[in-house]
Design a protein around this motif. Structure first.
Motif, PDB file in Angstrom:
ATOM      1  N   VAL A   1       0.838  -1.196   0.000  1.00 34.60           N
ATOM      2  CA  VAL A   1       0.000   0.000   0.000  1.00 34.60           C
ATOM      3  C   VAL A   1       0.876   1.252   0.000  1.00 34.60           C
ATOM      4  CG1 VAL A   1      -1.942   1.169   1.083  1.00 34.60           C
ATOM      5  CG2 VAL A   1      -1.727  -1.304   1.301  1.00 34.60           C
ATOM      6  N   SER A   2       1.942   1.210   0.790  1.00 36.57           N
ATOM      7  CA  SER A   2       2.880   2.331   0.804  1.00 36.57           C
ATOM      8  C   SER A   2       3.494   2.536  -0.579  1.00 36.57           C
ATOM      9  CB  SER A   2       3.982   2.067   1.840  1.00 36.57           C
ATOM     10  OG  SER A   2       4.967   3.050   1.782  1.00 36.57           O
ATOM     11  N   ALA A   3       3.847   1.428  -1.222  1.00 38.02           N
ATOM     12  CA  ALA A   3       4.442   1.520  -2.561  1.00 38.02           C
ATOM     13  C   ALA A   3       3.466   2.151  -3.546  1.00 38.02           C
ATOM     14  CB  ALA A   3       4.868   0.129  -3.038  1.00 38.02           C
ATOM     15  N   ALA A   4       2.212   1.718  -3.472  1.00 39.17           N
ATOM     16  CA  ALA A   4       1.201   2.277  -4.382  1.00 39.17           C
ATOM     17  C   ALA A   4       0.979   3.755  -4.095  1.00 39.17           C
ATOM     18  CB  ALA A   4      -0.117   1.507  -4.236  1.00 39.17           C
ATOM     19  N   PHE A   5       0.991   4.115  -2.801  1.00 41.26           N
ATOM     20  CA  PHE A   5       0.806   5.529  -2.447  1.00 41.26           C
ATOM     21  C   PHE A   5       1.927   6.376  -3.048  1.00 41.26           C
ATOM     22  CE2 PHE A   5       1.376   9.321   0.042  1.00 41.26           C
ATOM     23  CZ  PHE A   5       0.080   9.781   0.226  1.00 41.26           C
ATOM     24  N   LYS A   6       3.147   5.894  -2.862  1.00 36.81           N
ATOM     25  CA  LYS A   6       4.301   6.670  -3.341  1.00 36.81           C
ATOM     26  C   LYS A   6       4.352   6.735  -4.870  1.00 36.81           C
ATOM     27  CE  LYS A   6       7.034   5.605   0.752  1.00 36.81           C
ATOM     28  NZ  LYS A   6       8.100   4.762   1.325  1.00 36.81           N
ATOM     29  N   ASP A   7       3.870   5.667  -5.505  1.00 38.43           N
ATOM     30  CA  ASP A   7       3.902   5.637  -6.972  1.00 38.43           C
ATOM     31  C   ASP A   7       2.713   6.358  -7.600  1.00 38.43           C
ATOM     32  OD1 ASP A   7       6.231   4.220  -6.867  1.00 38.43           O
ATOM     33  OD2 ASP A   7       5.295   2.258  -7.119  1.00 38.43           O
ATOM     34  N   GLY A   8       1.789   6.796  -6.770  1.00 45.23           N
ATOM     35  CA  GLY A   8       0.621   7.493  -7.302  1.00 45.23           C
ATOM     36  C   GLY A   8      -0.418   6.567  -7.913  1.00 45.23           C
ATOM     37  N   HIS A   9      -0.338   5.272  -7.583  1.00 43.78           N
ATOM     38  CA  HIS A   9      -1.302   4.318  -8.144  1.00 43.78           C
ATOM     39  C   HIS A   9      -2.565   4.253  -7.286  1.00 43.78           C
ATOM     40  CE1 HIS A   9       2.333   2.039 -10.047  1.00 43.78           C
ATOM     41  NE2 HIS A   9       1.988   3.105 -10.740  1.00 43.78           N
ATOM     42  N   ASP A  10      -3.664   3.848  -7.905  1.00 42.86           N
ATOM     43  CA  ASP A  10      -4.873   3.642  -7.103  1.00 42.86           C
ATOM     44  C   ASP A  10      -5.231   2.165  -6.988  1.00 42.86           C
ATOM     45  OD1 ASP A  10      -5.747   3.191  -9.626  1.00 42.86           O
ATOM     46  OD2 ASP A  10      -7.314   4.723  -9.642  1.00 42.86           O
ATOM     47  N   VAL A  11      -4.356   1.306  -7.474  1.00 45.47           N
ATOM     48  CA  VAL A  11      -4.501  -0.125  -7.235  1.00 45.47           C
ATOM     49  C   VAL A  11      -3.238  -0.602  -6.525  1.00 45.47           C
ATOM     50  CG1 VAL A  11      -6.023  -0.602  -9.180  1.00 45.47           C
ATOM     51  CG2 VAL A  11      -3.558  -0.688  -9.499  1.00 45.47           C
ATOM     52  N   VAL A  12      -3.363  -1.716  -5.831  1.00 49.48           N
ATOM     53  CA  VAL A  12      -2.257  -2.221  -5.019  1.00 49.48           C
ATOM     54  C   VAL A  12      -1.742  -3.520  -5.629  1.00 49.48           C
ATOM     55  CG1 VAL A  12      -1.640  -3.116  -2.743  1.00 49.48           C
ATOM     56  CG2 VAL A  12      -3.176  -1.147  -2.944  1.00 49.48           C
ATOM     57  N   ARG A  13      -0.463  -3.548  -5.932  1.00 44.09           N
ATOM     58  CA  ARG A  13       0.123  -4.750  -6.504  1.00 44.09           C
ATOM     59  C   ARG A  13       0.560  -5.675  -5.364  1.00 44.09           C
ATOM     60  NH1 ARG A  13       2.096  -6.951 -10.957  1.00 44.09           N
ATOM     61  NH2 ARG A  13       4.007  -8.173 -10.860  1.00 44.09           N
ATOM     62  N   PRO A  14       0.034  -6.899  -5.320  1.00 45.73           N
ATOM     63  CA  PRO A  14       0.379  -7.812  -4.216  1.00 45.73           C
ATOM     64  C   PRO A  14       1.873  -8.103  -4.156  1.00 45.73           C
ATOM     65  CG  PRO A  14      -1.487  -8.649  -5.465  1.00 45.73           C
ATOM     66  CD  PRO A  14      -0.927  -7.503  -6.250  1.00 45.73           C
ATOM     67  N   VAL A  15       2.367  -8.371  -2.944  1.00 45.04           N
ATOM     68  CA  VAL A  15       3.772  -8.707  -2.734  1.00 45.04           C
ATOM     69  C   VAL A  15       3.861  -9.973  -1.886  1.00 45.04           C
ATOM     70  CG1 VAL A  15       4.478  -6.290  -2.834  1.00 45.04           C
ATOM     71  CG2 VAL A  15       3.980  -7.343  -0.610  1.00 45.04           C
ATOM     72  N   LYS A  16       5.054 -10.566  -1.879  1.00 47.37           N
ATOM     73  CA  LYS A  16       5.325 -11.691  -0.970  1.00 47.37           C
ATOM     74  C   LYS A  16       5.970 -11.102   0.283  1.00 47.37           C
ATOM     75  CE  LYS A  16       4.625 -15.043  -4.182  1.00 47.37           C
ATOM     76  NZ  LYS A  16       3.534 -16.034  -4.119  1.00 47.37           N
ATOM     77  N   PRO A  17       5.309 -11.189   1.431  1.00 49.38           N
ATOM     78  CA  PRO A  17       5.821 -10.532   2.636  1.00 49.38           C
ATOM     79  C   PRO A  17       7.128 -11.126   3.149  1.00 49.38           C
ATOM     80  CG  PRO A  17       3.498 -11.095   2.869  1.00 49.38           C
ATOM     81  CD  PRO A  17       4.003 -11.818   1.655  1.00 49.38           C
ATOM     82  N   ASP A  18       7.977 -10.238   3.683  1.00 49.68           N
ATOM     83  CA  ASP A  18       9.207 -10.661   4.347  1.00 49.68           C
ATOM     84  C   ASP A  18       9.546  -9.617   5.407  1.00 49.68           C
ATOM     85  OD1 ASP A  18      11.609 -11.709   5.129  1.00 49.68           O
ATOM     86  OD2 ASP A  18      12.719 -11.033   3.359  1.00 49.68           O
ATOM     87  N   THR A  19       8.952  -9.783   6.580  1.00 48.60           N
ATOM     88  CA  THR A  19       9.150  -8.815   7.654  1.00 48.60           C
ATOM     89  C   THR A  19       8.937  -9.486   9.006  1.00 48.60           C
ATOM     90  OG1 THR A  19       8.247  -6.815   8.700  1.00 48.60           O
ATOM     91  CG2 THR A  19       6.722  -8.099   7.369  1.00 48.60           C
ATOM     92  N   ILE A  20       9.540  -8.888  10.050  1.00 49.74           N
ATOM     93  CA  ILE A  20       9.278  -9.394  11.407  1.00 49.74           C
ATOM     94  C   ILE A  20       7.884  -8.984  11.887  1.00 49.74           C
ATOM     95  CG2 ILE A  20      11.697  -9.434  12.085  1.00 49.74           C
ATOM     96  CD1 ILE A  20      11.069  -6.804  13.701  1.00 49.74           C
ATOM     97  N   ALA A  21       7.282  -8.017  11.228  1.00 46.94           N
ATOM     98  CA  ALA A  21       5.948  -7.553  11.642  1.00 46.94           C
ATOM     99  C   ALA A  21       4.896  -8.475  11.038  1.00 46.94           C
ATOM    100  CB  ALA A  21       5.729  -6.112  11.213  1.00 46.94           C
ATOM    101  N   LYS A  22       4.830  -9.680  11.564  1.00 48.56           N
ATOM    102  CA  LYS A  22       3.971 -10.695  10.951  1.00 48.56           C
ATOM    103  C   LYS A  22       2.492 -10.344  11.056  1.00 48.56           C
ATOM    104  CE  LYS A  22       6.966 -14.739  10.982  1.00 48.56           C
ATOM    105  NZ  LYS A  22       8.226 -14.062  11.213  1.00 48.56           N
ATOM    106  N   SER A  23       2.118  -9.602  12.073  1.00 50.19           N
ATOM    107  CA  SER A  23       0.699  -9.249  12.196  1.00 50.19           C
ATOM    108  C   SER A  23       0.267  -8.277  11.107  1.00 50.19           C
ATOM    109  CB  SER A  23       0.396  -8.660  13.578  1.00 50.19           C
ATOM    110  OG  SER A  23       1.145  -7.484  13.804  1.00 50.19           O
ATOM    111  N   LEU A  24       1.238  -7.700  10.409  1.00 48.92           N
ATOM    112  CA  LEU A  24       0.907  -6.807   9.287  1.00 48.92           C
ATOM    113  C   LEU A  24       1.286  -7.430   7.944  1.00 48.92           C
ATOM    114  CD1 LEU A  24       2.120  -3.347  10.688  1.00 48.92           C
ATOM    115  CD2 LEU A  24      -0.111  -4.442  10.938  1.00 48.92           C
ATOM    116  N   ALA A  25       1.676  -8.696   7.967  1.00 52.19           N
ATOM    117  CA  ALA A  25       2.240  -9.310   6.762  1.00 52.19           C
ATOM    118  C   ALA A  25       1.153  -9.866   5.844  1.00 52.19           C
ATOM    119  CB  ALA A  25       3.235 -10.398   7.154  1.00 52.19           C
TER     120      ALA A  25
END
Lengths: 434, 91
Positions: free
Chosen positions: A302-326
């Motif tokens: 969502v952050s990437a889409a915001f910064k890129d000026g997109h209004d759709v969100v391109r799915p990603v494969k999560p890789d973070t310690i913040a698993k509750s947000l993954a």
């Protein structure tokens, strides 16, 4: 509300009761009147449906609110049911066993504010809920819906916090629970789910894989209420109470800025909905507010889409310690973009090291031990103010949505005793650590 | 290529209630065309007027979300399982 027959538009219908009756009781959903598609605005009757039968868009609850006063709310219980009139739950909601979540503390965060150069900062600390995350709010509303639909199984796919909340609420309600988690979940969250009994199933894959499986099961099994799938429109409404509480605890006014974690994005959009409802009901003044979203860099579609000026969100494969947000494919991502842009906010992301720093910063300055999601919001708050995106002079609320005891590993290798000494005064003075 | 397509509840009005149907095609686009031949109207519920997969629909070939592959150009090997699932879930 008149009695209505459950629709059969998507998802299996709840099991009939002993008489075979599938009708909803009058007032089962309070002042809610229908489901409405967020995309095409088509409406349908209240039922266990979550996707628009016209366009697959997400359904949300539409209401016909009566007059609601501050006094009525203030006279209610010290939990989310003080907002019963604004939720899709019956007036007798307090009479059935539930976790009674909400009305968590709003802390004046003077120390953290000084450290970050923010004059008027508050922390909404939702770790104080019964299973130590904001998920108790949404699950309580979903449980009410499941009861009213006559569901026999209370279920969810979860990144952990929801698993805790569903397992506990199901236990308290005497309802069978089935919880699906990714098999790499933090061990504390596995234990704090399994301890409540019920069935816990670890799925080999990511949260998005688990979510997909749950969606398929929800489409096949009769009588299952997947809180965040087929009763998601009801469940999501529970997050509005975070917005209501912040406004009420500030003395019935809206904050000027809020920073909210983004996983599916539902919470952020519902806080916005809550603020809007308070304004339209005349419970707060119509003052401008900015909503900011916070993600971990390793799962920041969502952050990437915001910064890129997109209004759709391109799915990603999560890789973070913040698993509750993954959540790599966030269901409400597009709406987060809408809300943050409409209010003049932003969506930002932070690295895992910044997340750890954020956890320690909040703990050190305010005595609040946050889960990784809270580390994400605090780290994002810092980044937003340092980059000039967030006004340091405006009243700001940052959300901590979970308890640090659930994600001890995040900071386990960063903290510990200053010294290990013999039990003598001489050893204490020799250590010279105080 | 013959593939199996899992149909979500919301679209089973098109498939006479069937939850799983067969279709032909070497790519997802061809499979959807095949589905449309058998069940008129169904394709338009999965792809929009511009011919791209609708925002709130997830399509999988096997275990993979086609958005991570080649979208409608994703190849569909013989015997593959294609799944169409509403996207608005989770969190």
């Amino acid at each position: 509300m008149s009695t209505s027959v459950l629709p059969s538009q998507n998802g299996p219908q709840p099991a009939p009761d002993a008489s075979g009756d599938r009708r909803l009781r009058a007032g089962a959903f309070g002042n809610a009147v229908h489901l409405v598609c967020r995309e095409c605005r088509a409406t349908q009757e209240l039922g266990p449906s979550y996707a628009c039968s016209e366009c697959f868009g997400p359904l949300e609850i539409g209401y016909d609110f009566p007059e609601v006063t501050r006094a009525q709310i203030e006279g209610g219980p010290k939990n989310i049911w003080r907002y019963q009139a604004l939720l899709p739950v019956p007036t007798d909601i307090t009479s059935s066993p539930n976790m009674e979540p909400g009305f968590t503390r709003l802390i004046k965060a003077g120390n953290l504010g000084r450290e970050l150069g923010i004059r008027n900062l508050w922390v909404k600390d939702d770790s104080g809920n019964p299973t130590h995350s904001f998920k108790d709010r949404v699950v309580a509303v979903a449980l009410s819906a499941a009861r009213e639909f006559g569901s026999t199984v209370f279920a969810c796919p979860s990144t952990g916090n929801l698993a805790n909340a569903v397992a506990a609420a199901g236990a308290r309600a005497g309802m069978k629970t089935v919880v699906f988690i990714p098999d790499n979940l933090e061990r504390p969250k596995v234990i704090t789910t399994a301890v409540y009994g019920g069935t816990l199933i670890a799925v080999k894959g990511s949260y998005d894989d688990v979510n997909r499986l749950a969606s398929e099961i929800a489409g096949e099994e009769e009588g299952w209420a997947f809180v965040n799938v087929n009763v998601r429109p009801y469940y999501a409404e529970g997050s509005k109470t975070l917005g209501y509480e912040v406004a009420e605890q500030l003395g019935w006014r809206l904050p000027q800025q809020v920073v909210i974690p983004v996983a599916s994005g539902s919470q952020l959009t519902k806080v916005d909905k809550g603020f809007s409802e308070l304004v339209s009901l005349g419970l707060v003044e119509d003052t401008p507010y900015k909503i900011f979203g916070a993600q971990a860099h390793g799962c920041s579609p969502v952050s990437a889409a915001f910064k890129d000026g997109h209004d759709v969100v391109r799915p990603v494969k999560p890789d973070t310690i913040a698993k509750s947000l993954a959540i790599g494919n966030p269901a409400d991502g597009p709406y987060v973009l809408d809300v943050t842009r409409r209010t003049g906010g932003a969506v930002e992301d932070v690295t895992d090291e910044e997340v750890r720093d954020g956890i320690q910063l909040l703990a050190r300055t305010e005595g609040v031990f946050a889960e990784t999601a809270g580390g994400v919001t605090v780290a994002t708050l810092r980044k937003l103010v340092e980059s000039g995106q967030l006004d340091p002079d405006a009243e700001t609320v940052v959300f901590n949505t979970g308890d640090g005891l659930k994600t001890l590993d995040a900071v386990a290798d960063r903290v510990g005793p200053a010294a290990t000494i013999e039990p003598s005064y001489a050893a204490f003075t020799a250590a010279a650590v105080v | 290529m013959s593939v199996s397509v899992r149909i979500p509840t919301i679209l089973r009005t098109y498939t006479n209630g069937e939850s799983e149907v067969s279709a032909d095609g070497g790519t997802l686009a061809a499979v959807l065309d095949s589905l449309e031949q058998s069940y008129p109207g169904i394709k338009g519920r999965i792809v929009d007027e511009q011919g791209t997969i609708r925002r709130f629909v997830n399509v999988y070939v096997g275990n993979d979300d086609v958005r991570f592959l080649e979208a409608l150009d994703t190849t569909t090997p013989e015997g593959a399982q294609v799944s169409v699932i509403p996207a608005v879930a989770g969190g």
